[in-house]
Design an enzyme around this catalytic site. Sequence first.
Site, PDB file in Angstrom:
ATOM      1  CD  GLU A 171      -7.498  -3.188 -23.940  1.00  2.63           C
ATOM      2  OE1 GLU A 171      -7.916  -3.179 -25.103  1.00  2.63           O
ATOM      3  OE2 GLU A 171      -6.315  -2.907 -23.655  1.00  2.63           O
ATOM      4  CD  GLU A 359      -3.974  -6.694 -23.200  1.00  5.44           C
ATOM      5  OE1 GLU A 359      -3.673  -5.762 -23.985  1.00  5.44           O
ATOM      6  OE2 GLU A 359      -5.063  -7.299 -23.225  1.00  5.44           O
TER       7      GLU A 359
HETATM    8  C1  BGP Z   1      -5.189  -4.332 -26.370  1.00  5.27           C
HETATM    9  C2  BGP Z   1      -5.926  -5.602 -26.560  1.00  5.27           C
HETATM   10  C3  BGP Z   1      -5.149  -6.723 -27.063  1.00  5.27           C
HETATM   11  C4  BGP Z   1      -3.895  -6.388 -27.842  1.00  5.27           C
HETATM   12  C5  BGP Z   1      -3.203  -5.092 -27.449  1.00  5.27           C
HETATM   13  C6  BGP Z   1      -2.171  -4.596 -28.436  1.00  5.27           C
HETATM   14  O1  BGP Z   1      -6.082  -3.309 -26.617  1.00  5.27           O
HETATM   15  O2  BGP Z   1      -6.535  -6.052 -25.358  1.00  5.27           O
HETATM   16  O3  BGP Z   1      -6.046  -7.585 -27.659  1.00  5.27           O
HETATM   17  O4  BGP Z   1      -3.922  -6.676 -29.130  1.00  5.27           O
HETATM   18  O5  BGP Z   1      -4.119  -4.084 -27.209  1.00  5.27           O
HETATM   19  O6  BGP Z   1      -2.789  -3.969 -29.516  1.00  5.27           O
HETATM   20  P1  BGP Z   1      -2.388  -4.226 -31.016  1.00  5.27           P
HETATM   21  O7  BGP Z   1      -2.554  -5.684 -31.240  1.00  5.27           O
HETATM   22  O8  BGP Z   1      -3.318  -3.404 -31.826  1.00  5.27           O
HETATM   23  O9  BGP Z   1      -0.982  -3.782 -31.134  1.00  5.27           O
END
Ligand code: BGP
Length: 461
Positions: A171, A359
């Site tokens: 990201e 993701e």
């Molecule tokens: C993205 C990241 C992850 C992950 C996901 C969900 O930004 O790459 O590392 O955690 O988001 O976010 P969160 O864990 O805050 O729900």
Amino acid sequence: MCFPKKFLWGGAIAANQAEGAYDIDGKGINVTDVSTGLINVPDYKVIPGKYYPSHEAIDFYHRYQEDLELMAGMGFNCFRTSISWGRIFPNGDEVEPNEKGLAFYDDMFNQMLELGMEPVITISHYETPIHLVNKYGGWENRELIDFFVHYCHTIFGRYKNLVKYWLTFNEINNTHTIPLAAAAIRHDASMQTKFQAAHNMFVASAKANKLCHEIIPDAKIGCMLSLSGVYPATCKPEDIFGAYNLRRRSLFFGDVMIRGKYPGYIKRIFEENNVVLDTREEDYFYIENYPSDYLGFSYYRTTTYEEGMPIYGHTGGIVGKENPYLESTPWGWQIDPLGLRYVCNELYDRYQVPLFVVENGLGSVDVVEADGSINDDYRIDYIRDHLKALKEAIKDGVDIIGYTYWGPIDIVSAGTGEMKKRYGFVYVDKDNEGHGTLSRSKKKSYDWFKKVIETNGKYLD
Ligand code: BGP
């Protein structure tokens, strides 16, 4: 028409949210070790006695054998995780790597392959050693390019027979919204600093691409962007153009990393904000000649933009105005499967390179019933609807090579540091305060997702 034959099905996690063992076997402290959640102001060092959820996380460091078996039990043919930079180079600027860290990932990647899962490895997932921030000022400093390239050289050489799918920076466009995690610069960094850091990361990424192809000719190396979608809040032309411009703040990163040059619109932003980049002639040579092979991206939700509104962002992407047509998760993330089809089309039209959804997932509250079962039908619904949308995108002609569900086993939330925000098919017994046995158990979605993979996405209902 359905999912392609060799479609990559799997799950994705990050070292810092799962491994724990934050100071074990020579590992150095990294940017997430000094934070209780990325939406909070970081400490920049570990404060003795303070509770940091990621320091133990789900203890994947000691339990990955069992966890990877559970993942393979669903039929995953790939698994995405990251190498924690500080396990290999504790401070980031050493010459000699830490052998214990290298050996740890040797074992892990070998086990993945034995279980039939192709490792998909993020080189830097919010895990830059904190020493590089405190001593050098993070990615704003060009010296980090060489440290990163040295790190890449070390891991490409070591894992060249094990890892064929790489991603450089997780990201990278979150440099704007989560600067410490995404670009190892201070949380209150200026726009000048953010763009300078981005530039240095572009050069580092291009150099890593070159190196990767030289050392592992059959590997693919991609960039990774947070690309949850943005719509105009109304059909007012100012909202439409404003949303378009806002989207380009993210797409800018793909434009440089995939198309190989700085787009015209960003030059205007630089001028209007007095951003002057410190660059070298050779930077542009690397950027132009060594672009990313594919675009990996995260997609969780969409939001809307109204002209003039203040904008902020977190791990789910940019946060604008609520969309009255969509439902939200308990954390206020608006659920929009059609948005995924929209984004896939948008990205493929723009870049014409393979896309990898690395993701996508639902963070929600799970209830363990008296008999131990966890009936997460809401998670099944979320994934089903998003996979249907992905299927439609494939029918639209978009080249999508894989889907790794975010957080297939419960891990620490990146944004809030909570365990309560669960994404997994596998439940981990641990709460927000760090209590629990850490035992693992399957949720209802586990068997459902297994069947989806078994049928290569035919079975969804
Ligand atoms: C993205 C990241 C992850 C992950 C996901 C969900 O930004 O790459 O590392 O955690 O988001 O976010 P969160 O864990 O805050 O729900």
